[in-house]
Design a protein around this motif. Structure first.
Motif, PDB file in Angstrom:
ATOM      1  N   UNK A 228      -2.455   6.163 -10.706  1.00 30.72           N
ATOM      2  CA  UNK A 228      -1.967   4.786 -10.560  1.00 30.72           C
ATOM      3  C   UNK A 228      -2.043   4.271  -9.131  1.00 30.72           C
ATOM      4  N   UNK A 229      -2.277   5.152  -8.161  1.00 32.32           N
ATOM      5  CA  UNK A 229      -2.317   4.728  -6.768  1.00 32.32           C
ATOM      6  C   UNK A 229      -1.891   5.844  -5.842  1.00 32.32           C
ATOM      7  N   UNK A 230      -1.917   5.573  -4.557  1.00 32.62           N
ATOM      8  CA  UNK A 230      -1.622   6.593  -3.551  1.00 32.62           C
ATOM      9  C   UNK A 230      -0.698   5.999  -2.490  1.00 32.62           C
ATOM     10  N   UNK A 231      -0.062   6.883  -1.738  1.00 36.44           N
ATOM     11  CA  UNK A 231       0.750   6.417  -0.609  1.00 36.44           C
ATOM     12  C   UNK A 231       0.766   7.490   0.476  1.00 36.44           C
ATOM     13  N   UNK A 232       1.057   7.032   1.704  1.00 37.70           N
ATOM     14  CA  UNK A 232       1.117   7.956   2.840  1.00 37.70           C
ATOM     15  C   UNK A 232       1.945   7.335   3.954  1.00 37.70           C
ATOM     16  N   UNK A 233       2.390   8.184   4.890  1.00 39.31           N
ATOM     17  CA  UNK A 233       3.102   7.730   6.086  1.00 39.31           C
ATOM     18  C   UNK A 233       2.109   7.659   7.242  1.00 39.31           C
ATOM     19  N   UNK A 234       2.259   6.631   8.081  1.00 36.71           N
ATOM     20  CA  UNK A 234       1.350   6.408   9.208  1.00 36.71           C
ATOM     21  C   UNK A 234       2.155   6.315  10.488  1.00 36.71           C
ATOM     22  N   UNK A 235       1.647   6.957  11.548  1.00 37.93           N
ATOM     23  CA  UNK A 235       2.328   6.886  12.842  1.00 37.93           C
ATOM     24  C   UNK A 235       1.293   6.785  13.960  1.00 37.93           C
ATOM     25  N   UNK A 236       1.500   5.817  14.858  1.00 40.12           N
ATOM     26  CA  UNK A 236       0.640   5.663  16.024  1.00 40.12           C
ATOM     27  C   UNK A 236       1.431   4.917  17.085  1.00 40.12           C
ATOM     28  N   UNK A 237       1.669   5.585  18.232  1.00 42.17           N
ATOM     29  CA  UNK A 237       2.447   4.953  19.295  1.00 42.17           C
ATOM     30  C   UNK A 237       3.817   4.529  18.801  1.00 42.17           C
ATOM     31  N   UNK A 238       4.163   3.269  19.000  1.00 44.10           N
ATOM     32  CA  UNK A 238       5.466   2.763  18.578  1.00 44.10           C
ATOM     33  C   UNK A 238       5.519   2.421  17.090  1.00 44.10           C
ATOM     34  N   UNK A 239       4.403   2.553  16.413  1.00 42.08           N
ATOM     35  CA  UNK A 239       4.334   2.159  15.004  1.00 42.08           C
ATOM     36  C   UNK A 239       4.571   3.370  14.100  1.00 42.08           C
ATOM     37  N   UNK A 240       5.513   3.231  13.191  1.00 44.76           N
ATOM     38  CA  UNK A 240       5.863   4.297  12.267  1.00 44.76           C
ATOM     39  C   UNK A 240       6.122   3.657  10.900  1.00 44.76           C
ATOM     40  N   UNK A 241       5.071   3.645  10.063  1.00 46.81           N
ATOM     41  CA  UNK A 241       5.149   2.971   8.774  1.00 46.81           C
ATOM     42  C   UNK A 241       5.236   4.008   7.659  1.00 46.81           C
ATOM     43  N   UNK A 242       6.283   3.968   6.879  1.00 47.24           N
ATOM     44  CA  UNK A 242       6.508   4.936   5.822  1.00 47.24           C
ATOM     45  C   UNK A 242       5.975   4.420   4.481  1.00 47.24           C
ATOM     46  N   UNK A 251      -8.407  11.432  -1.729  1.00 47.78           N
ATOM     47  CA  UNK A 251      -7.693  11.866  -0.534  1.00 47.78           C
ATOM     48  C   UNK A 251      -8.355  11.347   0.736  1.00 47.78           C
ATOM     49  N   UNK A 252      -9.688  11.140   0.694  1.00 53.28           N
ATOM     50  CA  UNK A 252     -10.409  10.630   1.867  1.00 53.28           C
ATOM     51  C   UNK A 252      -9.978   9.212   2.231  1.00 53.28           C
ATOM     52  N   UNK A 253      -9.344   8.490   1.283  1.00 55.21           N
ATOM     53  CA  UNK A 253      -8.910   7.125   1.582  1.00 55.21           C
ATOM     54  C   UNK A 253      -7.708   7.097   2.528  1.00 55.21           C
ATOM     55  N   UNK A 254      -6.969   8.188   2.651  1.00 59.71           N
ATOM     56  CA  UNK A 254      -5.898   8.228   3.653  1.00 59.71           C
ATOM     57  C   UNK A 254      -6.495   8.116   5.057  1.00 59.71           C
ATOM     58  N   UNK A 255      -7.572   8.850   5.286  1.00 61.24           N
ATOM     59  CA  UNK A 255      -8.282   8.762   6.566  1.00 61.24           C
ATOM     60  C   UNK A 255      -8.783   7.347   6.802  1.00 61.24           C
ATOM     61  N   UNK A 256      -9.424   6.760   5.793  1.00 61.47           N
ATOM     62  CA  UNK A 256     -10.002   5.427   5.958  1.00 61.47           C
ATOM     63  C   UNK A 256      -8.928   4.374   6.209  1.00 61.47           C
ATOM     64  N   UNK A 257      -7.814   4.466   5.499  1.00 60.07           N
ATOM     65  CA  UNK A 257      -6.727   3.505   5.688  1.00 60.07           C
ATOM     66  C   UNK A 257      -6.109   3.652   7.068  1.00 60.07           C
ATOM     67  N   UNK A 258      -5.913   4.899   7.522  1.00 63.62           N
ATOM     68  CA  UNK A 258      -5.343   5.118   8.855  1.00 63.62           C
ATOM     69  C   UNK A 258      -6.266   4.580   9.940  1.00 63.62           C
ATOM     70  N   UNK A 259      -7.565   4.766   9.770  1.00 65.44           N
ATOM     71  CA  UNK A 259      -8.525   4.198  10.718  1.00 65.44           C
ATOM     72  C   UNK A 259      -8.406   2.683  10.761  1.00 65.44           C
ATOM     73  N   UNK A 260      -8.333   2.065   9.588  1.00 63.21           N
ATOM     74  CA  UNK A 260      -8.278   0.602   9.512  1.00 63.21           C
ATOM     75  C   UNK A 260      -7.024   0.053  10.170  1.00 63.21           C
TER      76      UNK A 260
END
Length: 438
Positions: A228-242, A251-260
């Motif tokens: 039905x979909x995927x989710x992940x936590x992202x962190x970069x510098x002051x940004x911390x999105x849960x 699973x490769x879309x986590x990499x692509x989304x984090x890059x974007x």
């Protein structure tokens, strides 16, 4: 679309600069609004994610990608809408007139991708875009995207591809793709580039380019995959999105989304320094969640469950297969396998065939390798598999559907971009012969 060869006469940068000037593209403005996506796999998804985030943030956004999958106009999008036929025809005439004059004056022939790139630049300018995402064609050093002068770029992944142009080692290929970034900028590298980290740090050191790496300074955690979909936590510098949600599977879309996300944050830092995470986070969430990008682990039918994947390098194929197994049951699949004539059949077969006991080999109408040749490689790699040879893609759709019903199986279509898209079109009632990929 343009009656031009693929590459033209050698290096294109000087004549392409002439072309952009001739059609009055404001290159200084283009530099300010643009980010570039390079890499071996994942470019389209990453570019789509980034453009969607920008739209959600309220920016009028251009997106240039290649190849198209179903319709040529897909390559040029503004705010998610493909260019209209009338605008495409009008801009084509303008680009062709400029090319004719420059070719005569310089004594050089243009390549088709150069013309398409110029058309995208002109379309985004006329559309008054605030932000533009450009996907590189091949590499970065001599690709048209180098003329953007973008200071925010990424390398999604590195695999052995176009080695006659980019080099015979991963270090050379990664270096070439890195050169899309202008001095003073930042290159964000996908996680499969981490093994090249020492080389890339030194390569960029004296170019005044900052290298950043997914899973090394750009954090990914809490990955969750489901049909039905995927989710992940992202962190970069002051940004911390849960718990960021994405609907693209794999699973490769986590990499692509984090890059974007990182690309957009870096660009925003340049044009609007000091923007708060609280203002940016809603756009990131909405942008990632709304992306639809065909071809990568795409469900085209529910009964029987049928999934197509356009991955066409061994690494992309392995990643997609691993994700297919992680998201769905690993058993009870029929593989429909096709490979383009210019790809490494043995490597692709080795990546796919051992995981399936029923395999249908087919030849795509566009650049398809002979089904008999594919079948021979399959039998050598997986002697226990039941192998069927389909004379055409139409036959492959019919045979796979019949087998899926009788064996209570699901269908996975993989091995080549043209195969996957042709199968999807036929399964939906269309004609593969009507597709024009070039």
């Amino acid at each position: 679309m343009f009656n031009l060869s693929k590459y033209g006469d050698g290096l294109c940068l000087a004549r392409l600069a002439d072309l952009l000037d001739a059609v009055a593209v404001d290159r200084a403005r283009l530099e300010r609004i643009s980010v570039v996506v390079t890499g071996s796999n994942g470019k389209g998804s990453t570019a789509a994610f980034c453009a969607s985030i920008a739209r959600a943030y309220g920016l009028r956004t251009g997106l240039f990608t290649s190849p198209h999958l179903y319709r040529f106009n897909e390559r040029f999008q503004v705010d998610g809408a493909a260019i209209g036929d009338d605008d495409l025809a009008r801009l084509k005439l303008r680009i062709e007139a400029a090319i004719a004059e420059i070719s005569q004056r310089r004594g050089e022939k243009f390549g088709s991708f150069e013309a398409l790139f110029a058309l995208a630049c002109l379309h985004f300018q006329e559309s008054e875009c605030d932000f533009a995402v450009f996907e590189a064609g091949i590499g970065g050093r001599y690709d048209p995207v180098r003329l953007l002068g973008a200071r925010v770029t990424c390398v999604t992944s590195v695999d052995y591809e176009h080695v006659e142009l980019l080099g015979t080692s991963l270090e050379l290929i990664a270096s070439d793709k890195s050169d899309a970034c202008a001095s003073g900028g930042s290159v964000v590298y996908g996680e499969n580039c981490r093994k090249l980290r020492p080389h890339l740090i030194e390569y960029n050191r004296y170019r005044d380019v900052r290298p950043l790496f997914v899973r090394d300074g750009i954090g990914i955690a809490g990955e969750f995959l489901s049909p039905a979909g995927q989710r992940f936590d992202f962190r970069f510098g002051q940004f911390d999105f849960k718990a960021l949600e994405i609907n693209l599977l794999g699973a490769f879309q986590f990499n692509n989304a984090a890059l974007a996300v990182t690309l957009f944050l870096l660009w925003l830092e340049r044009v609007k320094p000091g923007e708060t995470p609280a203002k940016i986070e809603p756009a990131v969430r909405l942008g990632l969640r709304e992306v639809r990008w065909p071809g990568r682990l795409e469900v085209i039918q529910r009964e029987p469950l049928t999934i197509v994947d356009v991955g066409h390098t061994p690494d992309a194929i392995r990643q997609s297969l691993a994700s297919l197994k992680a998201i769905y049951d690993a058993e009870s699949w029929i593989l429909v396998l096709g490979i383009s004539v210019d790809k490494k059949a043995e490597e692709i077969v080795a990546a796919l065939a051992p995981a399936f006991d029923t395999i249908i080999c087919a030849s795509a109408h566009h650049k398809g390798m002979e089904a008999k040749t594919i079948a021979a490689a399959v039998r050598k790699t997986n002697p226990q598999a039941t192998v069927h040879i389909a004379a055409t893609i139409e036959d492959a759709v019919a045979v796979s559907s019949k087998l899926a019903a009788s064996l209570n199986r699901k269908i996975y279509v993989a091995g080549g971009l043209f195969l996957a898209i042709e199968y999807a079109v036929i399964a939906r009632g269309g004609r593969a012969q009507d597709l024009n990929f070039f």
